[in-house]
Design an enzyme around this catalytic site. Sequence first.
Site, PDB file in Angstrom:
ATOM      1  N   THR B 194      52.465 116.930  98.034  1.00  0.00           N
ATOM      2  CA  THR B 194      53.803 117.065  97.340  1.00  0.00           C
ATOM      3  C   THR B 194      54.081 116.226  96.368  1.00  0.00           C
ATOM      4  OG1 THR B 194      54.593 115.893  99.023  1.00  0.00           O
ATOM      5  CG2 THR B 194      54.810 118.174  99.259  1.00  0.00           C
ATOM      6  N   LYS B 220      47.409 113.865 102.631  1.00  0.00           N
ATOM      7  CA  LYS B 220      48.442 113.763 101.453  1.00  0.00           C
ATOM      8  C   LYS B 220      49.251 112.773 102.092  1.00  0.00           C
ATOM      9  CE  LYS B 220      52.182 115.540 101.351  1.00  0.00           C
ATOM     10  NZ  LYS B 220      53.510 115.135 101.459  1.00  0.00           N
ATOM     11  N   THR B 231      55.660 112.595 103.360  1.00  0.00           N
ATOM     12  CA  THR B 231      54.898 112.601 104.633  1.00  0.00           C
ATOM     13  C   THR B 231      53.702 112.363 104.591  1.00  0.00           C
ATOM     14  OG1 THR B 231      57.063 113.918 105.398  1.00  0.00           O
ATOM     15  CG2 THR B 231      54.855 113.873 106.719  1.00  0.00           C
ATOM     16  N   GLU B 318      54.372 105.130  96.305  1.00  0.00           N
ATOM     17  CA  GLU B 318      55.219 105.207  95.385  1.00  0.00           C
ATOM     18  C   GLU B 318      55.442 104.212  94.338  1.00  0.00           C
ATOM     19  OE1 GLU B 318      57.726 108.921  97.478  1.00  0.00           O
ATOM     20  OE2 GLU B 318      58.415 106.614  97.784  1.00  0.00           O
ATOM     21  N   ASN B 441      62.523 107.231  93.917  1.00  0.00           N
ATOM     22  CA  ASN B 441      63.551 107.378  95.163  1.00  0.00           C
ATOM     23  C   ASN B 441      64.814 107.534  94.725  1.00  0.00           C
ATOM     24  OD1 ASN B 441      61.629 107.708  97.487  1.00  0.00           O
ATOM     25  ND2 ASN B 441      60.907 105.704  96.745  1.00  0.00           N
ATOM     26  N   SER B 446      67.827 114.612  92.469  1.00  0.00           N
ATOM     27  CA  SER B 446      68.712 114.952  91.039  1.00  0.00           C
ATOM     28  C   SER B 446      67.796 115.696  90.208  1.00  0.00           C
ATOM     29  CB  SER B 446      69.453 113.570  90.436  1.00  0.00           C
ATOM     30  OG  SER B 446      68.361 112.724  90.423  1.00  0.00           O
TER      31      SER B 446
END
Lengths: 446, 446
Positions: B194, B220, B231, B318, B441, B446
């Site tokens: 994702t 992943k 996740t 991230e 994050n 948005s």
Amino acid sequence: MGHRTQIGWTLPAVHCHNRFIVHCDRLTCPRHALTACAMSDTVSPLARPFPNLPAIAGVTLRVVRAGYKDWGRCDLTYVELAKGTAVAGVFTRNVCCSSEVELGRANVAGGMARALVVNAGNSNAFTGYRGREAVEQIMDQVAAHLGCAREQVFVSSTGVIGMPLPKDKAREGVAAALSAAPCSWEQAAETISTTDTFAKGATATAMIGDTRITISAIIKGSGMIAPDMATMLGYLFTDAAVESAFLQECLSAANRRTFSCITVDSDTSTSDTVLAFATGKAGNAPLASFDSAGADAFAAAIEDVCRQLAHLVVRDGEGASKFIAVSVTGAVSDESAHRVGLAIANSPLVKTAIAGEDANWGRVVMAVGKAGEPADRDRLSIGFGGVWCAREGLPLADYDEAPVAAHLKGQDIDIAVDLGLGQGRATVWTCDLTHGYISINADYRS
Amino acid sequence: MGHRTQIGWTLPAVHCHNRFIVHCDRLTCPRHALTACAMSDTVSPLARPFPNLPAIAGVTLRVVRAGYKDWGRCDLTYVELAKGTAVAGVFTRNVCCSSEVELGRANVAGGMARALVVNAGNSNAFTGYRGREAVEQIMDQVAAHLGCAREQVFVSSTGVIGMPLPKDKAREGVAAALSAAPCSWEQAAETISTTDTFAKGATATAMIGDTRITISAIIKGSGMIAPDMATMLGYLFTDAAVESAFLQECLSAANRRTFSCITVDSDTSTSDTVLAFATGKAGNAPLASFDSAGADAFAAAIEDVCRQLAHLVVRDGEGASKFIAVSVTGAVSDESAHRVGLAIANSPLVKTAIAGEDANWGRVVMAVGKAGEPADRDRLSIGFGGVWCAREGLPLADYDEAPVAAHLKGQDIDIAVDLGLGQGRATVWTCDLTHGYISINADYRS
């Protein structure tokens, strides 16, 4: 010295006239050349103006420039306390604590205080026997001047870690402080600060019998609780007559409901300290326990001041743009609710979602689930700003995100979590996690 | 769909030719229009090219587009497994876990598997009975096609939380997948992803008697472990013949030393799952315990693959710009060393210091002290990149920061902590905390 990023922050229009300071943009401007000035280039958008703190009989404040760092500001605060002043304290649980914390914890056991010295710019933590010697030197120097036991002299230090506090600068600084002119609360609040972006104070009063007693308090802290320049140091002063054991009981209880309920980044300083001093000059019948008349009012006033101070630290949280209250209800116990609240308040994903004004209640679900406390997915309810997003394990069918989105655009954010299991409840406070936090902490030493 | 910030990241020159994708910049480019493509605009600077994974006899991969989100990529992965395939699994400890996790945990107890279905774009978590019905529908649909018990069909879902997986899209997607053409490992790795910025795979071999067995695996995860799109889902496939109980023993042991030793942001997903499937097609004498010939080699290969996969997840953390290994020695036990390592790896102040290439060992001291584990400030040693900064509670007198500063400018950072108390040791892996993490994050929904 670290400085704040300007990302998302507004530079105040008022500039500082302190001639020692080059970079200085503050909400309030010191009036004396030697007053501590801005630790930061910009002020937190959540800042509060410094309140009008009453003088406390038996408390005299002085600040000087010891020159612990190469900066043009005062960095040593000396508080002289009347004979007979009772003391209580709470300290960091970090096992790598500083000598100041070790000695302070031991001294509190004696119950009496005559002076407080706060060094800014050097935390003196992780400096072994050399650091300890510097603290003992300060205690001895002040004790000799006042003619008291050295156990009645309390020392705190805040700043970079791993460098012993220079004994020569401390000796000269203390000597100057002993005879310096008294200063204001705001000057003292500025002088104990480091990376803080605004000076922080709080006050409350209570009636003990027919006697009105007053508490005035200052705190520094920005980032709960960074180990370098952002250690939390708080000092409460009251003219009430209070026996030290009961003062400790009030302070410990207040700490559990206030300072222990805030978090900025889940990190725990090696130097965190909150001390309460009671000079007894108000002349009330001394408080010895909750059986004493006025004891409840006094304890409530202590907790009120601690909560004000705790909220101010969050409002100066590194990079903060939102003040967040997390209320947890329906837990199996208050302690369990507290731990669930902290899991939410410490979750980087929850904190970044709030920074992004995103009603991402799924991240709150995640944080509840990872807290390690009793929770049942199918009884869980989550809300923002008084509006439930999900009830009893399911998103609300008629959930209207518009009022929640509007709430999240504000500065004060409420997150509500009901676990649906019992009567336990707790509220914790934190701030959001922003680019400002990264800038402050990634660029700190460089 | 979330997208990555470009702060500090390099856009690869190779563009994707997938006609369904508008924003697509990747290291590798899918060759088929229906292959999943970029989940992100930019690729982690720590990315690794997808390895050449051998086919596993008894394992057939297929991907289709179920359309769980409005995106032009495959989002449903179907893996058909030969009759007699053994299965083992480890799952999130988050008590708010998804129905997929609940059912998967129950199915693993049966020890046998015939199929795996992975949905991307919707985690189906916190969706109550409606989410559970969707999972059961998929299990029934596949079981009817294969003529097996529904307990042999494993389902995972990853994506946004709180929206029940749409049954109609799942039904049509599964129907298409059952007859789709087989695809490559890389296509499957892309389809389960994702917010990942690169596809992740690993392989290892081992000799069991005279039989060479192979493990191929995909994973992943990006951010350990975000509850929405990040996740962690990992799948290992081997042609070895292994009894399910022993496969579980190997996987659980490997998990403790690999997946349980990584952290990106301390958050724990509601859906984390790692499954291992053993088809038995290699023809070795089945492994039943560590007494079986070749069992040690097999267990080592499983752990090798798990460690490769775990490191890849950290490398796609991230906003990550540095891969950090934290080695803790001298603890009172291995478990204590592990908890100290995680306290360091989860400390925002340590992670931002590394992002800033700052040898701020004081923050490591702080993190050790707050871990809640036995530690003695005056026995503690801290180092970076093989150079001690502080030994036994004191900064080194002759500490030369130059080699440490050079080490911190690299991409792979080593932090060493010796507690000086005992023989316990552990290594954990994490990444730094950067502006990229905040951008991803805070801007996610948005």
